[in-house]
Design an enzyme around this catalytic site. Structure first.
Site, PDB file in Angstrom:
ATOM      1  N   ILE A 139      -2.266   1.419   4.863  1.00  0.00           N
ATOM      2  CA  ILE A 139      -2.499   0.762   3.582  1.00  0.00           C
ATOM      3  C   ILE A 139      -2.547   1.845   2.513  1.00  0.00           C
ATOM      4  CG2 ILE A 139      -4.009  -0.712   2.218  1.00  0.00           C
ATOM      5  CD1 ILE A 139      -2.789  -2.138   4.631  1.00  0.00           C
ATOM      6  N   LYS A 140      -1.684   1.715   1.500  1.00  0.00           N
ATOM      7  CA  LYS A 140      -1.648   2.708   0.427  1.00  0.00           C
ATOM      8  C   LYS A 140      -2.677   2.359  -0.644  1.00  0.00           C
ATOM      9  CE  LYS A 140       2.327   4.578  -0.861  1.00  0.00           C
ATOM     10  NZ  LYS A 140       3.734   4.683  -1.361  1.00  0.00           N
ATOM     11  N   ILE A 141      -3.545   3.314  -0.918  1.00  0.00           N
ATOM     12  CA  ILE A 141      -4.562   3.168  -1.958  1.00  0.00           C
ATOM     13  C   ILE A 141      -4.392   4.309  -2.952  1.00  0.00           C
ATOM     14  CG2 ILE A 141      -7.039   3.169  -2.456  1.00  0.00           C
ATOM     15  CD1 ILE A 141      -7.528   1.986   0.301  1.00  0.00           C
TER      16      ILE A 141
END
Length: 371
Positions: A139-141
């Protein structure tokens, strides 16, 4: 098979593709890149999805079904993007297993409009983790100030994270600390740390673009001589910081508990200035334990004529620090540069997300089901 890319891989650089589309998946192109281009991972972002949705017919069947069901625009966006990511995760699953879960990773970004809200970012990360439901997902944050606690919480809950939009050394240090804090929370909760992974996406070419623009305005011979050099120097110093942080007692305690290091990932590696070599950010950032995520044009250029000279990062730290000092003396404000880049990065992804939603809205309307 490209011998050049094999050599790069043998130097300890994981080659990831910075692109995804339903067409690429449907035609078997991703399998081809895994087999013949040493690709062992995939990254995506809102810009990539907006581009994919804007051309071809690969999404028509799913769009038609979504229209018939009367799904709203935002739900449709999640359904479409997670479908591609899930498919890519399955394609790369053999790589994931073969690499002992190191590679074979696929990244999807949280809604970039949430980048300044930690609580909503964590909620979105949980939702995407559940929707894709694949162990090789990232998951890209975004590494905004508000994103840091979201990174810690996601890691603490066992969600693997690709931290994106890192431009400054200070923020990168904070990102590593956020990763450590998340692992410590996961350890306290009794989670298996070996199942949690992370990369930190340090952007390269955008640094050169912004700094070179400022050097052009200065117009001096000293400024001209510094053009096209800051991106690589900044990234090399990031690797020095990575080595320092991951030699600490804090990290050793986590490693002893089974944790994996958060690998540096070179992002934004497509060269923007045509006067620079098109494989600059490949050739000059070769170091063990790194990831280089490349647009396809950069990947093919590297396969064709990259000059892999072994490790090009170790032994360069003093030179890199001297160059950054010269930039400061010339009149380039590094802190302002990285502040502008972070703000612009979030704004660009927000604009691309809006473009994606508008594209989906129009295509659903064409099929008779816009809400």
């Amino acid at each position: 098979m490209s011998e050049t890319l094999k050599k790069l891989s043998d130097e300890g650089v994981a080659i990831w593709l910075d692109d995804i589309s339903r067409e690429r998946l449907r035609t078997g192109n991703l399998e081809h890149l895994i087999r013949d281009r040493q690709v062992v991972g995939v990254t995506s972002n809102p810009t990539i999805f907006a581009k994919a949705l804007g051309k071809g017919t690969a999404y028509d069947d799913q769009l038609r079904d979504l229209a018939v069901r009367g799904v709203d625009i935002e739900e449709a966006a999640r359904a479409i993007t997670t479908y591609d990511i899930r498919w890519a995760c399955d394609v790369l699953h053999p790589v994931y297993e073969r690499s002992d879960h190191l590679d074979g990773r696929v990244s999807i970004e949280v809604d970039p409009r949430l980048a300044r809200d930690a609580e909503k970012t964590v909620a979105e990360a949980r939702a995407l983790w559940w929707m894709v439901d694949r162990p090789n997902l990232f998951i890209k944050i975004p590494a905004t100030e508000e994103g840091l606690p979201a990174i810690t919480r996601a890691i603490g809950e066992g969600i693997s994270v690709n931290v994106t939009l890192i431009f400054s050394l200070e923020r990168y240090g904070q990102v590593i600390d956020a990763y450590f804090a998340g692992l410590e929370q996961a350890r306290e909760a009794g989670r298996d740390l070996s199942q949690i992974a992370s990369v930190a996406s340090f952007f390269v070419s955008r640094v050169d673009t912004e700094i070179d623009k400022r050097l052009d305005k200065l117009g001096s011979p000293e400024a001209e001589a510094l053009k096209g050099k800051a991106g690589v120097a900044n990234a090399r110093l990031a690797y020095a910081l990575y080595e320092e942080k991951f030699a600490s007692d804090r990290w050793r305690a986590l490693k002893d508990a089974g944790a994996r290091p958060q690998r540096p990932l070179w992002a934004s590696t497509g060269v923007k200035d045509p006067s620079l070599p098109d494989t600059l950010y490949v050739d000059e950032l070769v170091a063990p334990g790194t990831v280089n995520t490349m647009p396809e044009a950069t990947l093919e250029a590297a396969a064709d004529h990259s000059e892999i000279r072994g490790d090009t990062v170790h032994g360069t730290y003093d030179e890199a620090r001297a160059l950054m000092d010269r930039l400061k003396e010339t009149g380039v404000d590094y802190d302002d540069v990285v502040r502008v880049l972070e703000e612009e990065g979030v704004e660009k992804f927000e604009a691309s997300w809006q473009e994606l939603l508008s594209t989906i809205e129009g295509q659903l309307a064409d099929k008779g089901g816009a809400q």
